[in-house]
Scaffold this active site. Structure first.
Site, PDB file in Angstrom:
ATOM      1  N   HIS A 318       0.839  -1.205   0.000  1.00  0.00           N
ATOM      2  CA  HIS A 318       0.000   0.000   0.000  1.00  0.00           C
ATOM      3  C   HIS A 318       0.874   1.256   0.000  1.00  0.00           C
ATOM      4  CE1 HIS A 318      -3.639   2.350   1.520  1.00  0.00           C
ATOM      5  NE2 HIS A 318      -2.637   3.158   1.837  1.00  0.00           N
ATOM      6  N   GLU A 319       1.836   1.303   0.927  1.00  0.00           N
ATOM      7  CA  GLU A 319       2.687   2.496   1.010  1.00  0.00           C
ATOM      8  C   GLU A 319       3.557   2.638  -0.232  1.00  0.00           C
ATOM      9  OE1 GLU A 319       1.731   4.399   3.296  1.00  0.00           O
ATOM     10  OE2 GLU A 319       0.554   2.831   4.258  1.00  0.00           O
ATOM     11  N   GLU A 341      -5.906   7.082  -0.979  1.00  0.00           N
ATOM     12  CA  GLU A 341      -5.993   5.897  -0.130  1.00  0.00           C
ATOM     13  C   GLU A 341      -6.731   4.749  -0.806  1.00  0.00           C
ATOM     14  OE1 GLU A 341      -4.123   5.737   2.214  1.00  0.00           O
ATOM     15  OE2 GLU A 341      -3.697   7.838   2.659  1.00  0.00           O
TER      16      GLU A 341
END
Length: 876
Positions: A318-319, A341
């Site tokens: 995700h990051e 996000e």
């Protein structure tokens, strides 16, 4: 303070005044006189910032800086003039008037370390006395560390210099240009770290980490031919545990590099990639450019669930996805936070499923993230995915299930709608066109329209600009021979949000096979639009045992099965061989339970039966949590105790039947400990602790040991002195937090009063200690103990909001993953609803973010009351 809560209008006006790309020189002095063992605690550090920027001549603007008072600002030099700090610093802002075309401002200040995970957090590890610093600047908390135009669309180039104790490592967004000896006042030597200038970037993505971190290093052969250095860092106390996983984490990260570069056609854009696992971290992780910070509970010293191990992989990916989407191209204002996000959540799940060993990642997403999004979407505080963000406080509370989970689900629907190849062509164009700058949702949709040929204006209006969730119900008619004469999908919307949406989805036919499994035998993909859509491909087919609308989970909606399919699902849930199909069905049954359409005991019994064979860890985890909530809060009060005892006994029996050492056994024991009920509970739990009770393969490691201690405390079988004795045997950061939770869980009026007062007023506690202490306070399922705190909770709200940071207010008033904070959720729900409604009526002008927290708590109690009353009538 009004200045601290920047409004969107103020940000627009400031962006209109500031021209071009500002240049920052930021110098931090982190020496502070600390000894190497951390025995001297300092709360302050030095910060000097020089900004060169162009502006509209004659206009006025302001810098952001959060310090205790104007006395903390030593000097302000602006265009050759010395400004009196007391005259220009107010409400966290430094006013700058009569701007020139080219400007230079230098601000020297004494800033404060944080112990709440906001700004520059300072943590002392009790295991060895080491001091660790890390920053957390999202939403906008760079202003807690240096003077800055702290909004995402004033991108700048940053030059960082940091002076720190010689034994420390300092990490920022770029590699160090050079490290030299520094002269400082004090006993210890120091180093001055001068870093390479950053690319053009937003201030909330800058980062500082410093301390005696253990580290490992490798490199990645980037798709553009560059060699990208990679690092992983953690506290020295976690070095041995990290060493076991570091090669795996590097491998996962490299898989992500390759996957994203292939999907988007853009290689990793930055100079390095470091991942720092840091203590007492509020979030899961943060996408600082080239310097990702991750909560160090993801360093596994003890056994963890497979669900958590998979979540770590998704978090890492995700990051990494943010390096392109969010960092390379950044939103102009926080109303597009969801896009950052949601995209990262969608892409990290896709990458996990297609590039790692976690092939059932979409089942994990359905059980975990999507269930979170659906629950959030049914609260009175639901909002469109593109939420109106009028000020920073609005942003804080929009890190929610809509922003992450619903948004990611809707992006998956968008991929199905436009086609995967067209979707990624559009993403490539978007990232290429807007790299190192800011963009909006309209910019993204324009590229996707061009790539796919689809008109996305209507799609956006339905999916992104309207709140609420649709329900898709199955209606089926057959002839005497079981041949389908009509199969329809009926779509409805809640009255508060009456919008029907276009869905691209699949319908699956499932049948019970001769070997006792439930398998998909046919699948139809179609567009569903309007109130009623016929599945024409199904006409003339033999009716299957089970009809699953939204097979493969392509769209976002609540599901209601036809009567025969519902009966089949309740009887055969465990026999579905496909993990994603099981997850979809299970979530639909849970949603019916929450809506008082399926008896709570029926859901519990179905789930307990399915848990006997379930192997997908996240589905298992969420099912256990749902059974717990149903048993304690949704069942009829008159039979609740008996139901809870029956569930606890069933979980213990399932733990005995589970494979030795399995993830299922581990989760079942932990779930059983959470009930703390039964005549022999304390004796059995103590037996696990001292080894007289054993389960084959179950290891009583540090974290399991503390799970047992907390359970014994909640059952009243260990007191504070006993907890302190357990802590003294191995005092670590994590075990201190466990001890606070255990003490808060002791079921006495005295312990609850102590926990309440400490959580509110002990300024020496860290953010994580307060969260665990409040979690322990809320852990005890006793209406008698919690009832006195209904009035005290609503009386304390205003004081908390005025005296605590946003994150700590949220932790205390609404809770975290550790529990419901100080909200007494086990008190009588009717009393909580009445008190909550009265507070909301009397505080109509309260900050929207605060009202949202309280409204969501009250809504949870209102649902508990409504569903338990419905179940009481069924049994009555």
């Amino acid at each position: 303070m009004p200045g601290a809560n920047l409004t969107q209008q103020e940000a627009i006006e400031r962006r209109g005044v500031i021209h071009g790309v500002p240049q920052y020189n930021v110098t931090l002095d982190l020496t502070g006189g600390d000894k190497a063992d951390g025995s001297e605690r300092t709360e302050n550090f030095g910060s000097i910032t020089t900004i060169a920027f162009d502006a509209e001549p004659g206009a006025s603007t302001f810098l952001d800086l959060i310090v205790d008072s104007a006395d903390r600002v030593q000097s302000v030099e602006f265009n050759g003039r010395t400004l009196a700090p007391a005259a220009v610093y107010k409400d966290s802002r430094i006013e700058l008037t009569d701007l020139a075309e080219h400007n230079t401002v230098t601000v020297a200040a004494t800033c404060q370390y944080s112990h709440t995970g906001e700004g520059l957090h300072r943590s002392v590890d009790p295991a060895d006395g080491n001091v660790y610093l890390y920053s957390q600047f999202e939403v906008p908390d760079a202003r807690r560390v240096y003077a800055v135009f702290d909004q995402p669309d004033i991108k700048a180039v940053f030059h960082f210099t940091v002076t720190a104790p010689a034994a420390w490592t300092v990490v920022t967004n770029m590699p160090a240009a050079h490290v030299d000896d520094a002269d400082v006042t004090g006993e210890e030597s120091a180093k001055r770290w001068v870093f390479q200038p950053t690319p053009t970037m937003s201030s909330y993505l800058t980062a500082f980490c410093a301390g005696p971190y253990a580290s490992w290093h490798t490199e990645y052969k980037n798709e553009d031919g560059r060699t990208v250095p990679m690092g992983i860092y953690c506290r020295q106390a976690l070095k041995d545990a990290m060493a076991k996983d570091v090669d795996y984490l590097f491998d996962i990260t490299k898989r992500g590099f390759a996957f994203y570069a292939e999907q988007w056609g853009i290689p990793y854009p930055y100079a390095k990639y470091d991942q720092l696992f840091v203590p007492e971290y509020n979030a899961g992780a943060m996408e600082n450019i080239g310097t990702v910070t991750i909560r160090d509970s993801y360093v596994f010293e003890s056994k963890v669930t497979d669900a958590l191990a998979e979540r770590r992989v998704v978090t890492v990916l995700h990051e990494l996805a943010h390096m392109w989407f969010g960092d390379l191209v950044t939103m102009k204002w926080w109303n597009d936070l969801w896009l950052n996000e949601s995209f990262a959540e969608f892409m990290s799940t896709l990458c996990t499923a297609e590039a790692t060993e976690w092939k059932d990642a979409w089942a994990t997403f359905s059980s975990g993230e999507k269930s979170w999004g659906e629950a959030q979407d049914q609260k009175p505080t639901t909002h469109p995915i593109v939420a109106p963000i009028k000020d920073l406080n609005d942003t804080y509370v929009n890190f929610d299930g809509i922003t992450y989970a619903k948004g990611a689900s809707v992006l998956r629907q968008l991929v199905a709608y436009v086609g995967r190849k067209a979707f990624f062509r559009g993403i490539h164009s978007y990232l290429t066109k807007h790299q190192y700058s800011n963009a909006t949702l309209a910019d993204l949709l324009a590229e996707l329209e061009a790539a796919s040929g689809r008109d996305l204006k209507t799609w956006s209006a339905q999916w992104l600009e309207q709140a609420g969730i649709n329900t898709l119900a199955t209606q089926v008619e057959t002839d005497a021979n079981g041949i389908i004469s009509d199969l329809r999908i009926e779509q409805t919307a809640p009255s508060e949000h009456p919008v029907l949406r276009a869905h691209r989805l699949a319908v699956g036919f499932y049948n019970l096979t001769a070997n006792g499994t439930v398998e998909r035998t046919e699948r139809f993909e179609l567009d569903v639009d309007g109130a009623s859509t016929q599945v024409t491909d199904a006409i003339g087919k033999h009716r299957p045992d089970f009809i699953l609308v939204n097979d493969d989970d392509l769209t976002y909606a609540k599901l209601r099965f036809d009567a025969a399919s519902l009966d089949f699902a309740l009887a055969n849930l465990s026999k579905f061989t496909d993990a994603l199909a099981r997850s979809i069905v299970w979530l639909a049954l849970w949603d019916m339970t929450r809506d008082a359409e399926l008896p709570a005991t029926r859901f519990i019994d179905t789930s307990l039966a399915a848990l006997a064979t379930e192997t997908e860890s996240t589905t298992f985890r969420y099912a256990l949590a749902q059974v717990n909530l149903a048993a304690w809060h949704y069942t009829a009060p008159s039979t609740r105790r008996a139901t809870v005892e029956r569930v606890a006994a069933a979980l213990w029996q399932l733990a005995h039947s589970a494979n030795a050492g399995s993830d299922e056994q581990f989760q079942l024991v932990n779930a059983w400990l959470g009930y703390g009920i039964g005549d022999d509970f304390a004796a059995t739990a103590r037996g696990l602790l001292d080894g007289s009770t054993t389960l084959p393969g179950l290891a009583i490691d540090n974290n399991m040991r503390w799970s047992i201690i907390i359970a014994l405390a909640a059952a009243g079988d260990i007191d504070a002195a006993g907890i302190d004795k357990q802590l003294a045997a191995n005092e670590t950061t994590e075990n201190r937090q466990f001890a606070y939770m255990a003490k808060g869980a002791i079921p006495t009026a005295e312990a609850k009063a102590w926990a309440w007062d400490e959580a509110l007023h002990d300024a020496t506690l860290t953010n994580s200690q307060i969260e665990d202490l409040a979690g322990g306070f809320s852990l005890t399922p006793s209406a008698e103990l919690q009832q006195p705190y209904v009035a005290r909770y609503f009386e304390a709200i205003d004081w908390v909001w005025q005296h605590k940071t946003f994150h700590m207010s949220e932790a205390l008033l609404q809770g975290t993953s550790r529990g419901s904070g100080l909200y007494p959720s086990y008190a009588d729900p009717a009393t909580l609803v009445d008190a909550g409604d009265a507070w909301l009526a009397a505080h109509e002008d309260a900050d929207r973010a605060l009202r949202r927290m309280i409204s969501e708590n009250v809504d949870g109690s209102r649902r508990m009351l409504r569903v338990s009353q419905w179940n009481s009538k069924l049994e009555g």
